[in-house]
Design an enzyme around this catalytic site. Structure first.
Site, PDB file in Angstrom:
ATOM      1  N   THR A 189       0.827  -1.205   0.000  1.00  0.00           N
ATOM      2  CA  THR A 189       0.000   0.000   0.000  1.00  0.00           C
ATOM      3  C   THR A 189       0.859   1.250   0.000  1.00  0.00           C
ATOM      4  O   THR A 189       0.630   2.189  -0.768  1.00  0.00           O
ATOM      5  CB  THR A 189      -0.917   0.009   1.235  1.00  0.00           C
ATOM      6  OG1 THR A 189      -1.695  -1.170   1.255  1.00  0.00           O
ATOM      7  CG2 THR A 189      -1.827   1.220   1.220  1.00  0.00           C
ATOM      8  N   THR A 190       1.884   1.263   0.862  1.00  0.00           N
ATOM      9  CA  THR A 190       2.761   2.430   0.975  1.00  0.00           C
ATOM     10  C   THR A 190       3.562   2.639  -0.294  1.00  0.00           C
ATOM     11  O   THR A 190       3.966   3.757  -0.604  1.00  0.00           O
ATOM     12  CB  THR A 190       3.694   2.267   2.189  1.00  0.00           C
ATOM     13  OG1 THR A 190       2.903   1.922   3.330  1.00  0.00           O
ATOM     14  CG2 THR A 190       4.459   3.534   2.490  1.00  0.00           C
TER      15      THR A 190
ATOM     16  N   ARG B 186      -9.300  -0.504   4.586  1.00  0.00           N
ATOM     17  CA  ARG B 186      -9.062  -0.210   3.173  1.00  0.00           C
ATOM     18  C   ARG B 186      -9.864  -1.118   2.243  1.00  0.00           C
ATOM     19  O   ARG B 186     -10.263  -0.701   1.162  1.00  0.00           O
ATOM     20  CB  ARG B 186      -7.567  -0.351   2.846  1.00  0.00           C
ATOM     21  CG  ARG B 186      -6.727   0.824   3.286  1.00  0.00           C
ATOM     22  CD  ARG B 186      -5.321   0.722   2.742  1.00  0.00           C
ATOM     23  NE  ARG B 186      -4.514   1.875   3.112  1.00  0.00           N
ATOM     24  CZ  ARG B 186      -4.379   2.978   2.381  1.00  0.00           C
ATOM     25  NH1 ARG B 186      -5.015   3.096   1.225  1.00  0.00           N
ATOM     26  NH2 ARG B 186      -3.617   3.967   2.795  1.00  0.00           N
TER      27      ARG B 186
ATOM     28  N   ILE C 276       5.391  -4.787   9.887  1.00  0.00           N
ATOM     29  CA  ILE C 276       5.525  -4.291   8.519  1.00  0.00           C
ATOM     30  C   ILE C 276       5.152  -2.823   8.598  1.00  0.00           C
ATOM     31  O   ILE C 276       3.992  -2.476   8.818  1.00  0.00           O
ATOM     32  CB  ILE C 276       4.652  -5.086   7.543  1.00  0.00           C
ATOM     33  CG1 ILE C 276       5.146  -6.540   7.492  1.00  0.00           C
ATOM     34  CG2 ILE C 276       4.678  -4.457   6.152  1.00  0.00           C
ATOM     35  CD1 ILE C 276       4.323  -7.461   6.617  1.00  0.00           C
TER      36      ILE C 276
END
Length: 295
Positions: A46-47, A140, A206
């Site tokens: 995602t990042t 999300r 993470i």
């Protein structure tokens, strides 16, 4: 054996002003993390703005990262999709690129029933031989991997070995670990819950914050793993202001601004993400200084 223990950075994907992937800066970021204690690199999560990368870019970023790292630390590739066949394709390409594991997010938008999640993850796992970390982030995706479902997959699918727990629900994480025991590796998916998750048997995190504080995030995890819970807790509490600032707008807008402030790479994001609001950028800069980061 766990894919990694300690701090895994959910690394940003650096872009040029024209929004092309900046591979020169990407190489510098990878080397920065290897030199500063990061225990694993998670690429195209995602990042890393995987949702706005083309399939070709996605695969090339994974290949590039694996090549630069060259087995010095583990590389985990984000290859999830809301389409099972697309996730299989990306996962197989990541395996060809030589990564050490896969991070598979739950299907988003079309979502899935728990039965559908079992079928989805099983199909992906059966298509590759790499170990898989399930990624549970209902905020999300709109779908939650229930503890019973995660336990079933961990016990019945050989290469589903771990879960990134980003629900924020410690009770759910505790129930999962009570059902799974040693059958699953648990990673915190929230930087403000590293110590609580590790207290339930977690292997590490993470992390988003590790993009700008890699050594500190590694040291926090290592302190806990070494049995110095008091030190780890103090480091966790010190990080809360920075964690809050890094999520005052949707991730990865703030962390992209943070790496820019640190001079690590430009902070360009792809649409529909936008430049950080000035007031929030000032809040972020202050939190970074209070944490002790130099820029």
């Amino acid at each position: 054996m766990a894919i990694f223990t300690g701090s895994g950075v959910a690394i940003v994907t650096p872009f040029k002003e024209n929004k092309e992937v900046d591979y020169d800066k990407f190489r510098e970021l990878i080397e920065f993390h290897i030199a500063n204690g990061t225990d694993c690199i998670i690429v195209c999560g995602t990042t890393g703005e995987s949702s706005t990368l083309t399939h070709e870019e996605h695969i090339e970023c994974i290949r590039f990262c694996a090549e630069v790292v060259n087995k010095r630390i583990p590389v985990v590739a984000g290859t999830g999709s809301n389409c099972t066949e697309t996730a299989i394709y990306l996962s197989q390409e990541a395996q060809k690129a030589g990564v050490d594991g896969l991070l598979i997010v739950t299907p988003y938008y079309n979502k899935a029933t728990q039965k559908g999640l079992i079928a989805h993850y099983t199909a992906i796992a059966n298509s590759v031989s790499l170990p898989i970390i399930m990624y549970n982030v209902p905020s999300r995706t709109g779908v939650n991997i229930l503890p019973e479902t995660a336990a079933y997959l961990a016990k019945n699918v050989e290469n589903i070995v771990a879960i990134k727990e980003a629900t924020g629900n410690l009770s759910q994480a505790a129930k999962l670990m009570s059902l799974c025991g040693d059958d699953i590796d648990l990673y915190s998916g929230n930087d403000d819950q590293i110590v609580p998750i590790m207290s339930l048997g977690g292997k590490g995190v993470i992390s988003v914050i590790a993009n700008i504080a890699p050594q500190e995030t590694h040291d926090l995890c290592q302190a806990y793993l070494d049995g110095d819970v008091k030190k780890a807790c103090a480091m966790q509490l010190k990080s809360i202001e920075l964690c809050d600032a890094l999520f005052c707008e949707v991730n990865p807008i703030p962390v992209k601004k943070a790496v820019e402030i640190m001079g690590l790479c430009d902070g360009y994001v792809r649409g529909p993400l936008t430049e950080m609001e000035p007031a929030n950028a000032e809040k972020l800069s202050k939190a970074m200084a209070n944490f002790g980061l130099k820029f």
